[in-house]
Design a protein around this motif. Structure first.
Motif, mmCIF file in Angstrom:
data_model
loop_
_atom_site.group_PDB
_atom_site.id
_atom_site.type_symbol
_atom_site.label_atom_id
_atom_site.label_comp_id
_atom_site.label_asym_id
_atom_site.label_seq_id
_atom_site.Cartn_x
_atom_site.Cartn_y
_atom_site.Cartn_z
ATOM 1 N N UNK A 1 52.924 15.178 20.678
ATOM 2 C CA UNK A 1 52.589 13.753 20.649
ATOM 3 C C UNK A 1 52.598 13.192 19.239
ATOM 4 N N UNK A 2 52.097 13.976 18.279
ATOM 5 C CA UNK A 2 51.974 13.490 16.904
ATOM 6 C C UNK A 2 53.157 13.871 16.028
ATOM 7 N N UNK A 3 54.144 14.575 16.601
ATOM 8 C CA UNK A 3 55.325 14.933 15.837
ATOM 9 C C UNK A 3 55.104 16.040 14.835
ATOM 10 N N UNK A 4 54.146 16.926 15.078
ATOM 11 C CA UNK A 4 53.887 18.021 14.162
ATOM 12 C C UNK A 4 54.687 19.254 14.556
ATOM 13 N N UNK A 5 54.962 20.101 13.578
ATOM 14 C CA UNK A 5 55.685 21.345 13.827
ATOM 15 C C UNK A 5 54.738 22.390 14.397
ATOM 16 N N UNK A 6 55.175 23.086 15.446
ATOM 17 C CA UNK A 6 54.356 24.131 16.052
ATOM 18 C C UNK A 6 54.398 25.388 15.184
ATOM 19 N N UNK A 7 53.256 25.776 14.658
ATOM 20 C CA UNK A 7 53.113 27.032 13.942
ATOM 21 C C UNK A 7 52.244 27.948 14.803
ATOM 22 N N UNK A 8 52.862 28.967 15.385
ATOM 23 C CA UNK A 8 52.218 29.766 16.420
ATOM 24 C C UNK A 8 50.879 30.344 15.972
ATOM 25 N N UNK A 9 50.828 30.867 14.766
ATOM 26 C CA UNK A 9 49.585 31.490 14.300
ATOM 27 C C UNK A 9 48.465 30.463 14.184
ATOM 28 N N UNK B 1 45.960 21.646 9.832
ATOM 29 C CA UNK B 1 45.596 21.557 8.428
ATOM 30 C C UNK B 1 45.525 20.121 7.936
ATOM 31 N N UNK B 2 45.420 19.972 6.616
ATOM 32 C CA UNK B 2 45.379 18.663 5.979
ATOM 33 C C UNK B 2 46.758 18.335 5.426
ATOM 34 N N UNK B 3 47.348 17.207 5.846
ATOM 35 C CA UNK B 3 48.688 16.818 5.405
ATOM 36 C C UNK B 3 48.743 15.306 5.221
ATOM 37 N N UNK B 4 47.950 14.828 4.270
ATOM 38 C CA UNK B 4 47.874 13.385 4.055
ATOM 39 C C UNK B 4 46.908 12.745 5.036
ATOM 40 N N UNK B 5 46.260 11.675 4.608
ATOM 41 C CA UNK B 5 45.223 11.045 5.412
ATOM 42 C C UNK B 5 45.770 10.536 6.748
ATOM 43 N N UNK B 6 46.900 9.810 6.726
ATOM 44 C CA UNK B 6 47.422 9.211 7.955
ATOM 45 C C UNK B 6 47.845 10.266 8.971
ATOM 46 N N UNK B 7 48.577 11.299 8.513
ATOM 47 C CA UNK B 7 49.041 12.332 9.437
ATOM 48 C C UNK B 7 47.880 13.166 9.957
ATOM 49 N N UNK B 8 46.871 13.400 9.107
ATOM 50 C CA UNK B 8 45.714 14.177 9.544
ATOM 51 C C UNK B 8 44.927 13.424 10.604
ATOM 52 N N UNK B 9 44.686 12.133 10.373
ATOM 53 C CA UNK B 9 43.962 11.319 11.354
ATOM 54 C C UNK B 9 44.755 11.236 12.661
ATOM 55 N N UNK B 10 46.073 11.093 12.563
ATOM 56 C CA UNK B 10 46.899 11.033 13.771
ATOM 57 C C UNK B 10 46.790 12.336 14.568
ATOM 58 N N UNK B 11 46.773 13.467 13.867
ATOM 59 C CA UNK B 11 46.642 14.759 14.549
ATOM 60 C C UNK B 11 45.279 14.887 15.230
#
Length: 287
Positions: free
Chosen positions: A27-35, A76-86
């Motif tokens: 939904x948020x366009x993030x990359x799936x990191x299995x671990x 994780x933390x990846x900028x305020x906007x992307x973190x809030x979206x996640x």
């Protein structure tokens, strides 16, 4: 008296939380990191066990806190906007998922009262059905809504070593970056897009990329460095080097080829996937 086995509770919640995080990533366009997804699911499952043993952990504020911890662990933390979206995506999918589980459990008469709360003895089949329903609802309702919020820009498809990724780039007149050897323009993509494009053996590059370690990463590429090179750049913060690669092809939305190199940046570009120099005669494509 209802008997709850903590090991079964942990495994079932880990499976459900894993589905929630995968749906939230989509939904948020993030990359799936299995671990990281597995770690986030384990956090949620552990919280479920604690909530059975300690009642305050089952309160609404505590559950929201659990969702926040799951999101931070998984993405994780990846900028305020992307973190809030996640964070919002995880909470949103969690509510949808819980509603689907409750509805399916009610239809099968599986709802039982355990003390002051409600106990839902779900099965693997119910988890799979709830995951499909929740994923479908979020994809149909919210991703369609989100697609209307994509800003105007240039959409291109980048091919590299047998894989392709479609990116939405910001036309930036200040991006005059060119390869000094070939003279080709250099478009810039963020680390998330690079993660989707690179094969597994190269994904450490966008994951570990920082503003001043491009040369170090190029050395670590070893035999895989043939398609990569460094390009000098000038930014507001000063001069530096950007790690770029030669793609198999770059295709614009209208199907025309766009000869260019591609650089990877560790910085966020807001709602865009990267930057591109304005193409003469090109119109912004809304996709």
């Amino acid at each position: 008296m209802q008997v709850i086995y903590l090991d079964v509770l942990f495994v079932l919640n880990a499976l459900m939380d894993g589905c929630i995080l995968c749906a939230a990533a989509s939904l948020s366009g993030r990359v799936l990191q299995k671990r990281r997804i597995c770690a986030g699911a384990a956090v949620g499952a552990l919280w479920a066990v604690i909530s059975v043993l300690w009642i305050p952990a089952a309160s609404v504020p505590a559950r929201v806190l659990c969702g926040v911890l799951m999101a931070l662990t998984a993405f994780g933390l990846d900028g305020l906007r992307r973190t809030v979206r996640s964070l919002l995506s995880v909470l949103l999918v969690s509510f949808v998922f819980a509603g689907c589980v409750s509805a399916l459990a009610s239809c099968t008469s599986a709802v039982r009262i355990a003390g002051t709360g409600v106990y839902l003895p779900v099965t693997l089949e119910m988890i799979a059905a709830a995951a499909a329903c929740a994923w479908g609802i979020t994809a149909l309702v919210f991703r369609r809504r989100a697609s209307g919020d994509i800003p105007q820009g240039e959409t291109v498809t980048i091919g590299f070593r047998g894989k392709e990724v479609r990116v939405h780039l910001l036309p930036d007149s200040g991006n005059a970056l060119r390869d000094p050897v070939s003279g080709l323009p250099v478009l810039v993509i963020n680390r998330v897009s690079a993660m989707k494009l690179f094969p597994p053996e190269l994904r450490f590059v966008p994951m570990e990329l920082r503003r001043h370690n491009s040369a170090e990463l190029l050395c670590r590429l070893g035999t895989n460095s043939g398609d990569f090179r460094l390009v000098s750049c000038h930014t507001i913060s000063g001069e530096g080097l950007m790690l770029c690669f030669r793609p198999q092809r770059v295709v614009r939305a209208d199907g025309t080829e766009y000869p260019a190199l591609v650089a990877v940046t560790a910085d966020s570009v807001g709602d865009y996937d990267g930057l591109i120099a304005p193409i003469r005669g090109a119109k912004a494509v809304h996709s």
